[in-house]
Write an enzyme that holds these catalytic residues in place. Sequence first.
Site, PDB file in Angstrom:
ATOM      1  CD  GLU A  62      -3.267  -1.380   2.023  1.00  0.00           C
ATOM      2  OE1 GLU A  62      -2.960  -1.096   3.152  1.00  0.00           O
ATOM      3  OE2 GLU A  62      -4.231  -1.693   1.590  1.00  0.00           O
ATOM      4  CD  GLU A  76      -3.656  -7.417   3.129  1.00  0.00           C
ATOM      5  OE1 GLU A  76      -4.730  -6.969   3.399  1.00  0.00           O
ATOM      6  OE2 GLU A  76      -2.567  -6.832   3.195  1.00  0.00           O
TER       7      GLU A  76
HETATM    8  C1  GAL Z   1      -4.999  -4.083   3.981  1.00  0.00           C
HETATM    9  C2  GAL Z   1      -3.616  -3.901   4.491  1.00  0.00           C
HETATM   10  C3  GAL Z   1      -3.525  -4.671   5.755  1.00  0.00           C
HETATM   11  C4  GAL Z   1      -4.842  -4.268   6.524  1.00  0.00           C
HETATM   12  C5  GAL Z   1      -5.839  -4.888   5.984  1.00  0.00           C
HETATM   13  C6  GAL Z   1      -7.264  -4.621   7.002  1.00  0.00           C
HETATM   14  O1  GAL Z   1      -5.586  -2.896   3.083  1.00  0.00           O
HETATM   15  O2  GAL Z   1      -2.657  -4.296   3.521  1.00  0.00           O
HETATM   16  O3  GAL Z   1      -2.435  -3.948   6.423  1.00  0.00           O
HETATM   17  O4  GAL Z   1      -4.676  -2.855   7.011  1.00  0.00           O
HETATM   18  O5  GAL Z   1      -6.094  -4.113   4.863  1.00  0.00           O
HETATM   19  O6  GAL Z   1      -7.157  -5.315   8.136  1.00  0.00           O
END
Ligand code: GAL
Length: 972
Positions: free
Chosen positions: A393, A462
Site C-alpha cells: 500500500e 489478502e
Molecule cells: C489491507 C492492509 C492490511 C490491513 C488490512 C485490513 O488494506 O494491507 O495491512 O490494513 O487491509 O485489516
Amino acid sequence: MPPRAAFRSDAAALSLNGPWRFHLSPSPAEAPDGIESDSYDDSAWHPLPVPGHWQLNGHGRPAYTNIRYPFPVTPPAPPSDNPTGDHRLTFDLPADWPAGPAVLRFDGIDSCGRIWLNGTELGITTGSRLPSEFAVGPLLRPTGNVLAVRVHQWSAGSYLEDQDMWWLSGIFRDVTLLARPEGGVRDYTLHADYDHTTGHGTLRLDADPGVRVSVPALGIDALPAGQSAHVPVQPWSAESPRLYDGEVHTGAERVPVRIGFRTVSIDDGVLKVNGRRIVFRGVNRHEFHPELGRALPQAWAVADIELMKRHNVNAVRTSHYPPDPGFLDLCDRYGLWVIDECDLETHGFSELGWRDNPSDDPRWAAAYLDRMARTVERDKNHPSVIMWSLGNEAHTGRNLAATAAWTRRRDPGRPLHYEGDADCAYVDVHSRMYASHEDVDRIGRGELGPPRSRELPFILCEFAHAMGTGPGGLVEYRELFERHERCQGGFVWEWLDHGIARHDDRGRPYFAYGGDFGEPLHDGNFVIDGMLHPDRTPSPALIEFAKVFEPVRIAGTRGGLRITNLYDCVPLDHLSFDWTLEAQGTEIAVGALDVPDLPPGGSADLALPPLPATAAESWLTVRARLAGDTPWAAAGHVVAWGQLPVTPAPPPPAPASGAPVRADGTALRLGPGRFDARTGHLTALGHLPVQSPRLDLWRAPVDNDRAADAPEEQTWRAAGLHRLQHHLLDIDRGDGVLVVRTRVAPAGLGFGMRADYRWSADAHRLRLRLDVEPEGEWPCTLPRLGLRMALPAALDTVEWYGRGPGEAYADFRQAARVGRFTSDVDALQTPNVYPQENGNRLNVRHLRLTGTDGTGAGLRIDGEPHFAFTARRWTSEHLDAARHTTDLVPSDHLHLNLDIAQHGLGTAACGPGVLPHHRLHPHRASLVLTFTPLSEPLSEPVTPLSEPLPETLTPLPEPLPGPHHDSEAPAR
Ligand code: GAL
C-alpha cells in the site's frame, strides 16, 4: 556496513540483550546532552529490557492507526513532538574475546537510532524492521564499554512505515556484537536450484575468493566460490522441507548452513516450484505478542509455525516487513512458502490523494533501494523465501519501479510481488486484496484485470478478513483456486489479533485495542482481525481454515468414498487413514482404511468399509492422520477428515399430544408446561421457571455486519430489529392445543411478522410449533430468525447432538461435524476481544441442559428435525452493548436462542459481504421443538420425536451443490 546475509558462525559473538538504562524525553529538544560520554550519570534512569518497546514498559503509550499518520504530514520532516528514548548499556568483553575487527549488529530499531560506542558516534539508522551493522573493532575495550542509543519515535522513515499496526518504538530486536576474523566470511549467496526433469540439484556459492562450501551428505567438499556442483538431490518444498547441512568456510571462519534445493518458475502464467503448480493456503503474519509487541521471542515464533502447520497453513506473507531473521530459519525447517515483504508502506498519503507520496518522489529513491537491498541481502539464502514483495500500500511510482528493477537483477531466481502495482508494470504476479469471489472467477477466466495481468499467476495477497466472527465464504474461494489454474490461492488477513494485555480497575484481564490508550486518532478494533486470539488460542476461524484447506479431500460418492490428494508436491505415504461409525453420536464401530498411495492431484474411489447396520441415524467419519511424528505434530495428528451420512434418522414416533389444556387460577397448564393465561407466556416447565420463548430477530452485530461498505447493522437498526414489540392478538384454547397468536414489529414502522405459537403436550413433553410470516414491505435482511428464551443460570452444562464442536454459521460451517458434544456454558462462548454474536451451533437434533449438581435435572429440547442454538449468561443486547470482554457480566439467567437460521457472516469488515445464497431474507418459516423437563438423567438413545416434516418448515440454508460440500443426505 553494506547489507549482507544474516548468519551466525563459529566466530565469537556477544549478545547485548538484557536490561539497559533508559530515559524518555518528550522531544529531541528536551533530551539530555552528553549521554554518549562514559561519565554520563544514568543512575536516575530506569531499567528497560532490550529487546523491547518502551511503550509496553511503562514509558509513553501505544497508539493504533490503520491508514492515517498520527502526526501532520509534512514529509520528510517528523513532528517536533517526537518522543525520544535514550538507551545506555555498559558492558565488558569476555576474557577470551579476540582482538581485531568486530561488528555491532542491531536487528531492529523503531524508528530511528543514533548510536555511539565509547563516545564515538557510529551513525544513524532508519528502517525499523531491517538490520544495521557498524564496524566497531578499534573502539572496543576489554571492560567498561559504553553503548548509547538515542531512539526517536518518529523520523523521515516513519513516512515509509505506515503499516496497519500499533505504533511501538525502541530497540525491539536483538543487539549483538560479532567478532569478524581476518580472512573470514564477509557475506555469501548460495544458489541451490533443482531440476525436476533430472532430479539434480545445482549448488553455486557467490562469495569473496577463498570462501568455499561443503555439503558432506552430497559429497560436496570445499567447492570454491564461483564454481558449481551438480548432484542428485531431494528437493525442498513446503510439504517436504528437505535441508542439507553444510558449511560455508574459509581457513578463519566456519558458517553452518542448511541448504534447500528448489527452483521457482512461472510457466505459461502459472507459478511453479520444482515444476509443480503450488497453491497458497496462506496467512499474513505480523509479529506480535500481547505483552511484548513486536519484540517476539523465538519461542513464540515456533508456536506460530507449529500452529500454522497443524492447521494446514502452507504459506506466509511477512506482512508488511521482514520478520525477525530467526523466523525464516523456522520456515526453512518446518516447511512454509514465504513471500518476504520489504518494510515499506505509505498508505497515509492516500488521505491526501497520494499527493507527495514518497514512492514517486526522487528524494526517496535511495531510501527505497536501501530498504529492499537490506531485505534481499539479509534473507537471500532461505529456500522458504520464494518471492520478494516490494512492500504494501505505497501506491505506485518510479522508486518502486527502480526497486523492482534492482531486485530482478540482484536475484533473478525469485518472482516479484507488489499488490499496489495494479497494472502489473513491474511485478511478476498479479495480486489483489479482498477481491470478491466474482472478481476472482472473472480473473480466472481471463475476463478481468489489465492486459499484462492476464498472462500472470494471480494471488490474493489478502483475503477472508478474519475480524471477529467469521470469515464467511472461505470454501467458495477454495473452489475458485481449484477451478482456475492461474488462481493460486491467497493469504488470509491475518494470523493474529494484535490485542494488548491489560487489566481493568478491578484487576480483571482484557485485551486492549485502538482508543484504549487515549489516542486522539485511532481505528478502534480494526487491529483485532486475526485467526488467533491475542494469547494465540485458535479462534474458530483457524479451525474453519484448517478444514477448508485440508490437503486431502475425503468425500462421499454414490455408495462409496473418494480420496483426493490435494498436496502440491508430495504423495500420501506419510498418512494413515481410519474410520469410525457413530450412531446418534455414539461410536459403534472403528477400522483402518486402506488408501492407495496417490500422487499429488491424484484421487481414488474406494468402497465403504463393512459397516454394522444401525436403526439410529449414523455417520461415517474418515480421518487422515500423520503416520509418523513430525517436528510440528505427533503421529496421529488429523490433517483431514470427511463425514458421510450412512443411515438416515428413523421416522420419529408420535409427537407430544393428548394432554388437555387446564385452567389453574391465572395460569393454564398443558402437560409439563405452565402458562400465564393473560399473556400466553410459558412460565414454567415442570419445576423449571422459564422466560417464555418468543420470536427474536436480533444478533449482536458482528464486525462484518458493522462494515462501512455493507452496513447491515445500520439497516437492521433503522428497521428497528433490535427493538421489536410483541403484540398479542389472541389466545386460543383448543382441544389439547393452546394457540397464541402475535404480531411482532418495530415501533413507528408498518412491516412486521406474524408469529403463532402452537403448543401441545403429553404428560412429560411440551411441543411448540412456531409459524412466522412476514407482513408488509420488509426493507432488509434479517440478522436471525428464531426464538429467545431464558432459564435459570444453574443449568450450565450443555450436551447436544448436531454439528459441532465449534461455532458455525451458514457460510462458515465446514469444520462442524455431526456428533454428540458437551460443554459448559462458558466454553460455548468465543472470547472475541470485541464482543459480538458468536458460539452458534448448527443442525442440532437435540440439546440437553443440566446443572452441575449431578442430579441430571434440567431440560431437553428436541428439534423436528433441526435447530441452531446459542446459550449464554447474557442477552444479545448485553453482547451488543459490550466493548470489551470485561463488559460481559453473567446474569442469573441462561439465555437461549433457538433458531431457524441466521444471516451469513461474509467478510465485509474488509472485503465482500455475505454471498447471495447465505443471506437471510424475511420469509415464511416454522420451527418445531419439544421441551422435556428432566428430573433425572435420561437413558440414551432417547426415542426421537415423530411427525413428518411440516411442509412449511424451512431447513437451514442448504450447502452449495457439488461433491466438495458436506451434505446431510445419506450415502446409502
Ligand atoms: C489491507 C492492509 C492490511 C490491513 C488490512 C485490513 O488494506 O494491507 O495491512 O490494513 O487491509 O485489516
